[in-house]
Design a protein around this motif. Structure first.
Motif, PDB file in Angstrom:
ATOM      1  N   PHE A 187       4.241 -45.346 -23.947  1.00 19.86           N
ATOM      2  CA  PHE A 187       4.230 -44.337 -22.891  1.00 19.86           C
ATOM      3  C   PHE A 187       2.818 -43.810 -22.661  1.00 19.86           C
ATOM      4  CE2 PHE A 187       8.564 -43.738 -24.804  1.00 19.86           C
ATOM      5  CZ  PHE A 187       9.293 -44.213 -23.724  1.00 19.86           C
ATOM      6  N   ASP A 188       2.435 -43.652 -21.399  1.00 16.58           N
ATOM      7  CA  ASP A 188       1.117 -43.119 -21.066  1.00 16.58           C
ATOM      8  C   ASP A 188       1.189 -41.885 -20.179  1.00 16.58           C
ATOM      9  OD1 ASP A 188       1.866 -44.138 -18.602  1.00 16.58           O
ATOM     10  OD2 ASP A 188       0.358 -45.721 -18.551  1.00 16.58           O
ATOM     11  N   THR A 189       2.400 -41.382 -19.975  1.00 12.66           N
ATOM     12  CA  THR A 189       2.644 -40.307 -19.007  1.00 12.66           C
ATOM     13  C   THR A 189       3.800 -39.447 -19.490  1.00 12.66           C
ATOM     14  OG1 THR A 189       1.870 -41.651 -17.142  1.00 12.66           O
ATOM     15  CG2 THR A 189       3.405 -39.884 -16.620  1.00 12.66           C
ATOM     16  N   VAL A 190       3.789 -38.184 -19.118  1.00 15.48           N
ATOM     17  CA  VAL A 190       4.976 -37.343 -19.278  1.00 15.48           C
ATOM     18  C   VAL A 190       5.414 -36.925 -17.883  1.00 15.48           C
ATOM     19  CG1 VAL A 190       5.833 -35.093 -20.025  1.00 15.48           C
ATOM     20  CG2 VAL A 190       4.546 -36.519 -21.611  1.00 15.48           C
ATOM     21  N   ALA A 191       6.689 -37.103 -17.613  1.00 19.66           N
ATOM     22  CA  ALA A 191       7.260 -36.751 -16.315  1.00 19.66           C
ATOM     23  C   ALA A 191       8.257 -35.614 -16.491  1.00 19.66           C
ATOM     24  CB  ALA A 191       7.947 -37.957 -15.690  1.00 19.66           C
ATOM     25  N   ALA A 192       8.590 -34.965 -15.386  1.00 14.22           N
ATOM     26  CA  ALA A 192       9.572 -33.884 -15.432  1.00 14.22           C
ATOM     27  C   ALA A 192      10.302 -33.800 -14.102  1.00 14.22           C
ATOM     28  CB  ALA A 192       8.900 -32.547 -15.755  1.00 14.22           C
ATOM     29  N   ALA A 193      11.591 -33.491 -14.189  1.00 10.42           N
ATOM     30  CA  ALA A 193      12.437 -33.365 -13.004  1.00 10.42           C
ATOM     31  C   ALA A 193      12.783 -31.903 -12.770  1.00 10.42           C
ATOM     32  CB  ALA A 193      13.717 -34.179 -13.171  1.00 10.42           C
ATOM     33  N   ALA A 194      12.711 -31.492 -11.513  1.00  8.20           N
ATOM     34  CA  ALA A 194      13.043 -30.125 -11.127  1.00  8.20           C
ATOM     35  C   ALA A 194      14.564 -29.929 -11.161  1.00  8.20           C
ATOM     36  CB  ALA A 194      12.504 -29.848  -9.729  1.00  8.20           C
ATOM     37  N   PRO A 195      15.023 -28.682 -11.178  1.00 13.07           N
ATOM     38  CA  PRO A 195      16.460 -28.394 -11.267  1.00 13.07           C
ATOM     39  C   PRO A 195      17.296 -29.072 -10.188  1.00 13.07           C
ATOM     40  CG  PRO A 195      15.208 -26.397 -11.640  1.00 13.07           C
ATOM     41  CD  PRO A 195      14.218 -27.442 -11.206  1.00 13.07           C
ATOM     42  N   GLU A 196      16.784 -29.128  -8.948  1.00 14.21           N
ATOM     43  CA  GLU A 196      17.569 -29.742  -7.871  1.00 14.21           C
ATOM     44  C   GLU A 196      17.672 -31.246  -8.012  1.00 14.21           C
ATOM     45  OE1 GLU A 196      13.690 -28.342  -5.815  1.00 14.21           O
ATOM     46  OE2 GLU A 196      14.759 -27.997  -7.696  1.00 14.21           O
ATOM     47  N   VAL A 197      16.883 -31.826  -8.895  1.00 14.15           N
ATOM     48  CA  VAL A 197      16.959 -33.264  -9.174  1.00 14.15           C
ATOM     49  C   VAL A 197      17.906 -33.543 -10.335  1.00 14.15           C
ATOM     50  CG1 VAL A 197      15.656 -35.305  -9.913  1.00 14.15           C
ATOM     51  CG2 VAL A 197      14.662 -33.727  -8.247  1.00 14.15           C
ATOM     52  N   HIS A 198      17.710 -32.847 -11.450  1.00 18.03           N
ATOM     53  CA  HIS A 198      18.524 -33.153 -12.631  1.00 18.03           C
ATOM     54  C   HIS A 198      19.886 -32.473 -12.613  1.00 18.03           C
ATOM     55  CE1 HIS A 198      17.917 -29.221 -14.584  1.00 18.03           C
ATOM     56  NE2 HIS A 198      16.613 -29.320 -14.341  1.00 18.03           N
ATOM     57  N   GLU A 199      19.995 -31.263 -12.052  1.00 17.82           N
ATOM     58  CA  GLU A 199      21.257 -30.509 -11.969  1.00 17.82           C
ATOM     59  C   GLU A 199      21.997 -30.504 -13.307  1.00 17.82           C
ATOM     60  OE1 GLU A 199      23.294 -32.380  -8.666  1.00 17.82           O
ATOM     61  OE2 GLU A 199      22.384 -30.968  -7.269  1.00 17.82           O
ATOM     62  N   PHE A 200      21.236 -30.410 -14.385  1.00 14.38           N
ATOM     63  CA  PHE A 200      21.808 -30.579 -15.716  1.00 14.38           C
ATOM     64  C   PHE A 200      22.853 -29.532 -16.065  1.00 14.38           C
ATOM     65  CE2 PHE A 200      21.932 -31.060 -20.276  1.00 14.38           C
ATOM     66  CZ  PHE A 200      21.753 -32.414 -20.458  1.00 14.38           C
TER      67      PHE A 200
ATOM     68  N   VAL B  93      13.653 -30.897 -16.791  1.00 12.14           N
ATOM     69  CA  VAL B  93      13.938 -31.982 -17.730  1.00 12.14           C
ATOM     70  C   VAL B  93      12.696 -32.853 -17.891  1.00 12.14           C
ATOM     71  CG1 VAL B  93      15.283 -34.074 -18.129  1.00 12.14           C
ATOM     72  CG2 VAL B  93      16.417 -31.991 -17.345  1.00 12.14           C
ATOM     73  N   VAL B  94      12.229 -32.952 -19.112  1.00  8.30           N
ATOM     74  CA  VAL B  94      10.984 -33.636 -19.457  1.00  8.30           C
ATOM     75  C   VAL B  94      11.300 -34.978 -20.114  1.00  8.30           C
ATOM     76  CG1 VAL B  94       8.988 -33.501 -21.004  1.00  8.30           C
ATOM     77  CG2 VAL B  94       9.724 -31.479 -19.724  1.00  8.30           C
ATOM     78  N   PHE B  95      10.474 -35.981 -19.852  1.00  4.49           N
ATOM     79  CA  PHE B  95      10.658 -37.259 -20.541  1.00  4.49           C
ATOM     80  C   PHE B  95       9.363 -38.061 -20.556  1.00  4.49           C
ATOM     81  CE2 PHE B  95      11.787 -37.708 -16.117  1.00  4.49           C
ATOM     82  CZ  PHE B  95      11.343 -38.956 -15.706  1.00  4.49           C
ATOM     83  N   PRO B  96       9.120 -38.820 -21.645  1.00  2.00           N
ATOM     84  CA  PRO B  96       7.951 -39.701 -21.687  1.00  2.00           C
ATOM     85  C   PRO B  96       8.160 -40.851 -20.714  1.00  2.00           C
ATOM     86  CG  PRO B  96       9.321 -40.042 -23.624  1.00  2.00           C
ATOM     87  CD  PRO B  96       9.910 -38.874 -22.879  1.00  2.00           C
ATOM     88  N   ALA B  97       7.080 -41.281 -20.072  1.00  2.77           N
ATOM     89  CA  ALA B  97       7.225 -42.263 -18.999  1.00  2.77           C
ATOM     90  C   ALA B  97       5.960 -43.118 -18.890  1.00  2.77           C
ATOM     91  CB  ALA B  97       7.513 -41.539 -17.685  1.00  2.77           C
ATOM     92  N   TYR B  98       5.892 -43.856 -17.783  1.00  4.83           N
ATOM     93  CA  TYR B  98       4.761 -44.741 -17.517  1.00  4.83           C
ATOM     94  C   TYR B  98       4.212 -44.417 -16.128  1.00  4.83           C
ATOM     95  CZ  TYR B  98       7.002 -47.369 -21.306  1.00  4.83           C
ATOM     96  OH  TYR B  98       7.583 -47.732 -22.506  1.00  4.83           O
ATOM     97  N   ALA B  99       2.891 -44.430 -16.010  1.00  5.19           N
ATOM     98  CA  ALA B  99       2.255 -44.048 -14.745  1.00  5.19           C
ATOM     99  C   ALA B  99       2.727 -44.904 -13.578  1.00  5.19           C
ATOM    100  CB  ALA B  99       0.737 -44.137 -14.884  1.00  5.19           C
ATOM    101  N   CYS B 100       3.021 -46.180 -13.828  1.00  2.44           N
ATOM    102  CA  CYS B 100       3.399 -47.100 -12.751  1.00  2.44           C
ATOM    103  C   CYS B 100       4.761 -46.790 -12.154  1.00  2.44           C
ATOM    104  CB  CYS B 100       3.362 -48.542 -13.249  1.00  2.44           C
ATOM    105  SG  CYS B 100       4.574 -48.933 -14.532  1.00  2.44           S
ATOM    106  N   GLU B 101       5.469 -45.805 -12.696  1.00 12.45           N
ATOM    107  CA  GLU B 101       6.829 -45.528 -12.236  1.00 12.45           C
ATOM    108  C   GLU B 101       6.903 -44.492 -11.111  1.00 12.45           C
ATOM    109  OE1 GLU B 101       9.329 -46.433 -16.312  1.00 12.45           O
ATOM    110  OE2 GLU B 101       8.446 -44.427 -16.092  1.00 12.45           O
TER     111      GLU B 101
END
Length: 246
Positions: A92-105, A119-127
């Motif tokens: 992983f080279d990136t950390v991503a996060a989703a706003a409430p209206e996206v994850h609706e967890f 909602v936070v998750f390790p990710a890749y820049a190319c995504e």
């Protein structure tokens, strides 16, 4: 809302070792959550894992998210990402996060808490392109399976195609999200299909069009005026992979 008080009521919650104001909880075997207060204490940065939880990775991702939260959402308020993340043993080279209206967890379980959670998750820049609108952000969030913490990259890819041999074609009016394996399949299936084409777009918004006219021909398609050049399948597949991971 006092986030600490809410989290304290989660099942089997305990302090997350290695990070202050952070917790771990696992309501059922194989399903783990880790969360940390944002730097200003106003939000819960939460990570989840299904059969793939590693405490060291969770701590590293949440700590990075806390330190770079503003940067993560600087380009995109729905699905943001910040590069420069590193975790020993992971690609992983990136950390991503989703706003409430996206994850609706917590939309149904705790509607008052949902707007306060990213909602936070390790990710890749190319995504990520940084241009995903809400509907696209929801699609990408689901495609990436952010609770699988040992996953491989799923590069950003939009595609449109029509195959005169198989009869397959896109059902959407423009280029739509898909996985790289579908691009590989469609490029291979073009062989012998006169007039077939595939258009593919990477995270930078660069577009290429491939057509079959007795051989594969590729053209830069950003302005729909690129000059086609003949290309072999192996070279074409390597080219596409490189551009998607750029």
């Amino acid at each position: 809302m006092d986030i600490r008080t809410v989290v304290a009521k989660f099942r089997d919650v305990a302090p997350l070792v290695g990070l202050d104001n952070a917790w771990h909880w696992s309501p059922v075997p194989g399903l783990d959550f880790a969360g940390a207060l944002s730097a200003d204490g106003k939000r819960l940065l939460q990570l989840s894992a299904r059969d793939s939880y590693r405490e060291g990775l969770a701590v590293a991702a949440l700590e990075f998210a806390r330190e770079h939260e503003e940067e993560i959402f600087a380009k995109n308020s729905f699905l943001g990402a910040a590069e420069g993340f590193k975790a020993p043993g992971y690609g992983f080279d990136t950390v991503a996060a989703a706003a409430p209206e996206v994850h609706e967890f917590y939309e149904f379980e705790n509607p008052a808490l949902n707007p306060l959670v990213r909602v936070v998750f390790p990710a890749y820049a190319c995504e990520f392109s940084g241009r995903e609108e809400l509907k696209e952000a929801v699609t990408r969030f689901q495609m990436l399976q952010p609770n699988i913490l040992d996953r491989e990259p799923v590069p950003f890819l939009k595609m449109r195609y029509a195959n005169t041999k198989t009869g397959g074609r896109s059902t959407n009016p423009g280029r739509g999200f898909t996985e790289p394996r579908r691009l590989v399949e469609e490029l291979g299936w073009m062989d012998g299909g006169a007039g077939s084409f595939v258009e593919f777009e990477n995270r930078h918004g660069n577009v290429w069009r491939v057509e079959w006219h007795g051989a594969w021909y590729i053209a830069d398609w950003d302005t729909e005026s690129g000059t086609p050049r003949e290309i072999g399948l192996d070279e074409l597949l390597a080219f596409a992979e490189a551009k998607l991971r750029d």
